[in-house]
Design an enzyme around this catalytic site. Sequence first.
Site, PDB file in Angstrom:
ATOM      1  N   GLY A 239       0.753  -1.248   0.000  1.00 38.95           N
ATOM      2  CA  GLY A 239       0.000   0.000   0.000  1.00 38.95           C
ATOM      3  C   GLY A 239       0.778   1.291   0.000  1.00 38.95           C
ATOM      4  CD  GLU A 275       0.306  -9.192   1.454  1.00 38.13           C
ATOM      5  OE1 GLU A 275      -0.615  -8.402   1.140  1.00 38.13           O
ATOM      6  OE2 GLU A 275       0.111 -10.260   2.041  1.00 38.13           O
ATOM      7  N   GLY A 277       3.110  -3.562  -4.137  1.00 39.92           N
ATOM      8  CA  GLY A 277       2.922  -3.740  -5.572  1.00 39.92           C
ATOM      9  C   GLY A 277       3.286  -2.447  -6.272  1.00 39.92           C
ATOM     10  NE  ARG A 314      -4.109   3.270 -10.893  1.00 34.83           N
ATOM     11  CZ  ARG A 314      -3.891   4.439 -10.342  1.00 34.83           C
ATOM     12  NH1 ARG A 314      -3.359   5.412 -11.041  1.00 34.83           N
ATOM     13  NH2 ARG A 314      -4.184   4.632  -9.080  1.00 34.83           N
ATOM     14  CB  CYS A 346     -18.038   5.127 -28.351  1.00 36.75           C
ATOM     15  SG  CYS A 346     -17.254   4.963 -29.939  1.00 36.75           S
ATOM     16  CD  GLU A 347     -17.846   3.941 -21.603  1.00 37.05           C
ATOM     17  OE1 GLU A 347     -17.886   4.567 -20.533  1.00 37.05           O
ATOM     18  OE2 GLU A 347     -17.792   2.724 -21.690  1.00 37.05           O
ATOM     19  CE1 TYR A 375      -3.012  -3.242  -8.285  1.00 37.39           C
ATOM     20  CE2 TYR A 375      -1.759  -1.281  -7.686  1.00 37.39           C
ATOM     21  CZ  TYR A 375      -2.220  -2.544  -7.384  1.00 37.39           C
ATOM     22  OH  TYR A 375      -1.879  -3.123  -6.187  1.00 37.39           O
TER      23      TYR A 375
END
Length: 421
Positions: A239, A275, A277, A314, A346-347, A375
Amino acid sequence: MDHFTYAGGRLHAEDVPLDRIAAEVGTPVYVYSAATLTRHYLQFRKALDWTDHLICFAVKANSNLAVLKLLGDLGAGMDVVSGGEYARARAAGVPGDRIVFSGVGKTADEMRRAIAGGIRQFNVESEPELALLSQVAVAMGATVPIAIRVNPDVDARTHAKIATGKSENKFGIPIAGAPGVYARAAALPGLRVVGIDMHIGSQLTDLDPYRQAYAKMADLCRLLRDQGHAIIRLDMGGGLGIPYRRDNAAPPLPIEYGQVIRDTVGDLGCEIEIEPGRNIVGNAGVLLTSVVYLKRGEGRDFLILDAAMNDLIRPAMYDSHHEIVPVAEPPVGAEVAPVDVVGPVCETGDTFARGVELPALDSGDLVAFRSAGAYGAVMASEYNSRPLVPEVLVAGDRYAVIRPRPSIEEMLARDVVPPWL
Ligand code: LLP
């Protein structure tokens, strides 16, 4: 220090100019720097060199086999949350005794695969999971080491979608009920209680929540030991945040984080697991993309890229900021003007950033999204039938395509039209 710097007027990944990768591999493409990955991993090692430890890279942040092998060869363990991630860690050459299995919904099949292949410990998240793991282990004639993930009810002060340590979150068991759960776990066959696990959230930019959570962990460790449990490992989770904006105060460094661990649980004599990442891989990657069009709108201009929300979700999902930089270094004093940076999907949500001050760019020019190594590729999809974004790893003056771009034909070939249609 991330090894993505300008040299001779072009942005490089280590010694490789990004325009060369764009010309040879095409865009969009993720580009990772091996030196940055190594550097970040070694920073954590240094931060914990005062004790027995294992740095278990959170595979969910970037699961490419080449990235896992690089870290595994440096001695890293892996934190996995699915049978697929477990298989990736093993395929990258990481031995089972360096793999911890986390996640709230492990299935019997995932448990069996990990027990058969070798596992360091399961981080168990609920009582039904304890019961199932016990059954599976007994059926296989195995005894599996476990830690129980406790939820300390601490506010990690991060984005709501990536906070995990509050009591309203689905993760772990409430810390107050932990002694009862440990007692029941110790009575179950096939399980050996070895540790306590915690993970309070992602992109933490303040050490205070860690300090609070780890102090609670230390108290729990003492209590459980008094009750006869042989707690020998503490898994502190991941984290630690990274700087996404250069102009912001930098988040704490791994060395400072290591000191918080030492201050809070250092006297317990436990082996420490972490842990991380994002902190290892986030700033070790960029998403390299080309401008398709500059579209002049009413009162605003749109820079339309060949990367879209399916390649980097993201910004759309967490409103997150990724610095956008031109690959051709702008001359000193170059004029800048605000543009909305968007993808072709298309958004309206396919907007990376609004009003970014960029020098004049036009069709064919290259830009890079920084801090995209974590990510990024792992959350990519083929939405709008855009083939899955490829990945490249650079080391010095070499690079390799570590996941090729599928052709449109390969993408279509995965679908099956039933003969009765
Ligand atoms: N361990 C566990 C049990 C986790 O759930 C996570 C992340 C980590 C470790 C690694 O956390 P890190 O060091 O990378 O912060 N997709 C989101 C992030 C989700 C993180 C989920 N859990 C994003 O793009 O920001």
